[in-house]
Write a protein that holds these residues in place. Structure first.
Motif, mmCIF file in Angstrom:
data_model
loop_
_atom_site.group_PDB
_atom_site.id
_atom_site.type_symbol
_atom_site.label_atom_id
_atom_site.label_comp_id
_atom_site.label_asym_id
_atom_site.label_seq_id
_atom_site.Cartn_x
_atom_site.Cartn_y
_atom_site.Cartn_z
ATOM 1 N N PHE A 170 0.819 -1.217 0.000
ATOM 2 C CA PHE A 170 0.000 0.000 0.000
ATOM 3 C C PHE A 170 0.853 1.269 0.000
ATOM 4 O O PHE A 170 0.368 2.333 -0.410
ATOM 5 C CB PHE A 170 -0.986 -0.015 1.169
ATOM 6 C CG PHE A 170 -2.280 -0.679 0.809
ATOM 7 C CD1 PHE A 170 -3.258 0.004 0.099
ATOM 8 C CD2 PHE A 170 -2.506 -2.009 1.138
ATOM 9 C CE1 PHE A 170 -4.443 -0.619 -0.265
ATOM 10 C CE2 PHE A 170 -3.686 -2.645 0.783
ATOM 11 C CZ PHE A 170 -4.657 -1.945 0.073
ATOM 12 N N ALA A 171 2.086 1.188 0.406
ATOM 13 C CA ALA A 171 2.965 2.362 0.294
ATOM 14 C C ALA A 171 3.101 2.786 -1.166
ATOM 15 O O ALA A 171 3.025 3.981 -1.493
ATOM 16 C CB ALA A 171 4.335 2.048 0.892
ATOM 17 N N GLU A 172 3.286 1.819 -2.057
ATOM 18 C CA GLU A 172 3.428 2.143 -3.480
ATOM 19 C C GLU A 172 2.096 2.592 -4.080
ATOM 20 O O GLU A 172 2.058 3.466 -4.961
ATOM 21 C CB GLU A 172 3.973 0.943 -4.245
ATOM 22 C CG GLU A 172 5.390 0.522 -3.855
ATOM 23 C CD GLU A 172 6.468 1.500 -4.308
ATOM 24 O OE1 GLU A 172 6.138 2.520 -4.955
ATOM 25 O OE2 GLU A 172 7.653 1.260 -4.001
ATOM 26 N N ILE A 173 1.006 2.029 -3.615
ATOM 27 C CA ILE A 173 -0.317 2.447 -4.087
ATOM 28 C C ILE A 173 -0.576 3.897 -3.694
ATOM 29 O O ILE A 173 -1.041 4.713 -4.506
ATOM 30 C CB ILE A 173 -1.394 1.505 -3.515
ATOM 31 C CG1 ILE A 173 -1.264 0.113 -4.145
ATOM 32 C CG2 ILE A 173 -2.796 2.075 -3.745
ATOM 33 C CD1 ILE A 173 -2.114 -0.953 -3.468
ATOM 34 N N ILE A 174 -0.270 4.238 -2.451
ATOM 35 C CA ILE A 174 -0.442 5.620 -1.985
ATOM 36 C C ILE A 174 0.472 6.555 -2.763
ATOM 37 O O ILE A 174 0.089 7.682 -3.107
ATOM 38 C CB ILE A 174 -0.199 5.699 -0.461
ATOM 39 C CG1 ILE A 174 -1.308 4.944 0.285
ATOM 40 C CG2 ILE A 174 -0.125 7.156 0.009
ATOM 41 C CD1 ILE A 174 -1.017 4.694 1.758
ATOM 42 N N LYS A 175 1.670 6.092 -3.073
ATOM 43 C CA LYS A 175 2.586 6.896 -3.902
ATOM 44 C C LYS A 175 1.948 7.235 -5.245
ATOM 45 O O LYS A 175 1.958 8.398 -5.686
ATOM 46 C CB LYS A 175 3.890 6.144 -4.126
ATOM 47 C CG LYS A 175 4.865 6.862 -5.066
ATOM 48 C CD LYS A 175 5.863 5.908 -5.681
ATOM 49 C CE LYS A 175 5.222 5.031 -6.755
ATOM 50 N NZ LYS A 175 6.212 4.152 -7.424
ATOM 51 N N HIS A 176 1.406 6.222 -5.906
ATOM 52 C CA HIS A 176 0.758 6.462 -7.208
ATOM 53 C C HIS A 176 -0.361 7.482 -7.082
ATOM 54 O O HIS A 176 -0.515 8.372 -7.925
ATOM 55 C CB HIS A 176 0.193 5.150 -7.752
ATOM 56 C CG HIS A 176 1.225 4.202 -8.261
ATOM 57 N ND1 HIS A 176 1.033 2.852 -8.346
ATOM 58 C CD2 HIS A 176 2.481 4.414 -8.736
ATOM 59 C CE1 HIS A 176 2.103 2.264 -8.833
ATOM 60 N NE2 HIS A 176 3.004 3.196 -9.069
ATOM 61 N N ALA A 177 -1.156 7.345 -6.028
ATOM 62 C CA ALA A 177 -2.258 8.274 -5.823
ATOM 63 C C ALA A 177 -1.756 9.702 -5.619
ATOM 64 O O ALA A 177 -2.318 10.661 -6.155
ATOM 65 C CB ALA A 177 -3.088 7.827 -4.631
ATOM 66 N N CYS A 178 -0.680 9.842 -4.861
ATOM 67 C CA CYS A 178 -0.133 11.177 -4.577
ATOM 68 C C CYS A 178 0.322 11.898 -5.830
ATOM 69 O O CYS A 178 0.159 13.114 -5.961
ATOM 70 C CB CYS A 178 1.041 11.067 -3.605
ATOM 71 S SG CYS A 178 0.572 10.752 -1.898
ATOM 72 N N ILE A 179 0.905 11.157 -6.763
ATOM 73 C CA ILE A 179 1.502 11.826 -7.925
ATOM 74 C C ILE A 179 0.564 11.929 -9.130
ATOM 75 O O ILE A 179 0.733 12.810 -9.969
ATOM 76 C CB ILE A 179 2.803 11.131 -8.376
ATOM 77 C CG1 ILE A 179 2.526 9.705 -8.865
ATOM 78 C CG2 ILE A 179 3.833 11.152 -7.252
ATOM 79 C CD1 ILE A 179 3.715 9.045 -9.567
ATOM 80 N N LYS A 180 -0.476 11.038 -9.180
ATOM 81 C CA LYS A 180 -1.255 10.984 -10.421
ATOM 82 C C LYS A 180 -2.760 10.804 -10.251
ATOM 83 O O LYS A 180 -3.491 10.910 -11.233
ATOM 84 C CB LYS A 180 -0.753 9.815 -11.295
ATOM 85 C CG LYS A 180 0.575 10.052 -11.989
ATOM 86 C CD LYS A 180 0.436 11.037 -13.154
ATOM 87 C CE LYS A 180 1.733 11.230 -13.908
ATOM 88 N NZ LYS A 180 1.593 12.176 -15.028
ATOM 89 N N ASP A 181 -3.241 10.507 -9.051
ATOM 90 C CA ASP A 181 -4.654 10.121 -8.944
ATOM 91 C C ASP A 181 -5.225 10.531 -7.587
ATOM 92 O O ASP A 181 -5.323 9.728 -6.663
ATOM 93 C CB ASP A 181 -4.779 8.606 -9.148
ATOM 94 C CG ASP A 181 -6.211 8.148 -9.389
ATOM 95 O OD1 ASP A 181 -7.142 8.875 -9.004
ATOM 96 O OD2 ASP A 181 -6.387 7.054 -9.953
#
Length: 343
Positions: A170-181
């Motif tokens: 979920f760290a990587e999922i949250i990362k994706h959300a922060c930068i693009k979604d």
């Protein structure tokens, strides 16, 4: 099993959503294929490996080294593997990083595919063609960018995953959300890990959303010359903390995101730091750790985003929108020392 084809640079990657491990024999000839996995995955899913030629390595990030590469190549030679061989990495990010790297150098390149068994690997590590090993404390210093032939997603493999590995993913999922979604971040803020564990359809859709998000970025910039660098949000400091503090990748990335967000507050006027910390905490991810600034800075000096006396740092303008900003090494060193004093 649903098939989706992605074209990245001059290569074609076939992604199989909603698949099961047993369907692997439809994609690979057992007479020419060799699986690479680790002891933990083999122990958890031993029956699935019957009738497959398998090379088993020890688990853990510390296995990403030249000794492991030599061991695997020795085994491949023992199997008399030729250029028609297909390597299949079945495991977490360490296994697929190593598999892709070996495949890119064995006989100057052979085909390979992945079956990720961790959430982090399904949504991030197996995607985009980055393969490699560490060199001492320097993470992923040696490697290649070569795309797998296929990625088979079987979410049932996650049922044996320890809770801490769900958190790392979920760290990587949250990362994706922060930068693009931003919309995905809002959705994540209303849920917890147990919601996705209990709902296979919800989990599958989250994985799909992250796969498409990342591969859309990679398709436009396969060799990380421009916007693909945004996917490194939280990783610049995170990688250094991971190795200097000996903590799991996802936990280090979470801390790295918080520190990058703190820099963003000063550099871009970002004003949602507390929201980021709250979402991370909801997924049992750390938002701080005691670290030695001098040790972290030494590792940062060989970060792949360094350009002369600057590092191309990933910052947030607002949730869902990131940017690349060159930051002087001396300024970054000052930031690290100030963060160290806050702890």
């Amino acid at each position: 099993m649903e098939l989706k084809v992605f074209r990245i640079a001059q290569q074609q990657v076939v992604y199989y959503f909603d698949a099961v491990f047993a369907e692997l024999d439809q994609l690979a000839d057992k007479s020419t294929a060799i699986i690479i996995t680790d002891k933990n995955v083999l122990h958890a899913h031993k029956s699935k490996f019957e009738d497959w030629r398998t090379i088993v390595i020890e688990p853990g990030e510390q296995q990403k080294n030249f000794d492991t590469i030599k061991y695997i190549i020795d085994m491949l030679a023992g199997y008399e593997a030729d250029r028609n061989c297909l390597l299949i990495g079945v495991g977490g990010g360490v296994v697929t990083d190593i598999t892709g790297f070996v495949a890119s150098i064995y006989m100057r390149g052979i085909r390979f595919g992945f079956v990720p068994t961790s959430l982090l690997n399904m949504v991030d590590a197996s995607l985009g063609g980055k393969n490699g090993i560490d060199f001492g404390l320097y993470k992923n210093l040696v490697g290649s960018i070569t795309q797998p032939e296929f990625i088979l997603q079987d979410v049932s493999l996650l049922t044996t995953l320890p809770e801490t590995e769900w958190e790392n993913g979920f760290a990587e999922i949250i990362k994706h959300a922060c930068i693009k979604d931003k919309a995905m971040l809002e959705d994540l803020s209303r849920r917890k890990i147990k919601d996705f564990q209990a709902n296979k359809a919800l989990l599958g859709e989250l994985i799909r959303r992250n796969v498409f998000l990342k591969l859309k970025v990679v398709q436009k910039d396969p060799f990380e010359a421009r916007d693909r660098k945004l996917l490194n949000f939280g990783h610049t400091i995170g990688h250094a903390i991971e190795n200097s503090c000996a903590i799991p990748h996802g936990k280090a990335v979470a801390i790295g995101m918080v520190l990058a967000a703190k820099i963003s507050v000063r550099e871009t006027g970002f004003d949602e730091l507390e929201k980021l910390k709250t979402v991370l905490s909801n997924y049992n991810l750390p938002v701080s750790i005691k670290f030695q600034a001098s040790a972290v800075f030494e590792l940062l000096k060989l970060d792949k985003k360094r350009a002369g006396e600057q590092i191309n740092f990933i910052l947030l303008q607002k949730m869902g929108k990131a940017l690349i900003k060159p930051i002087d090494l001396t300024e970054l060193q000052q930031y690290l020392h100030s963060f160290e004093k806050e702890l």
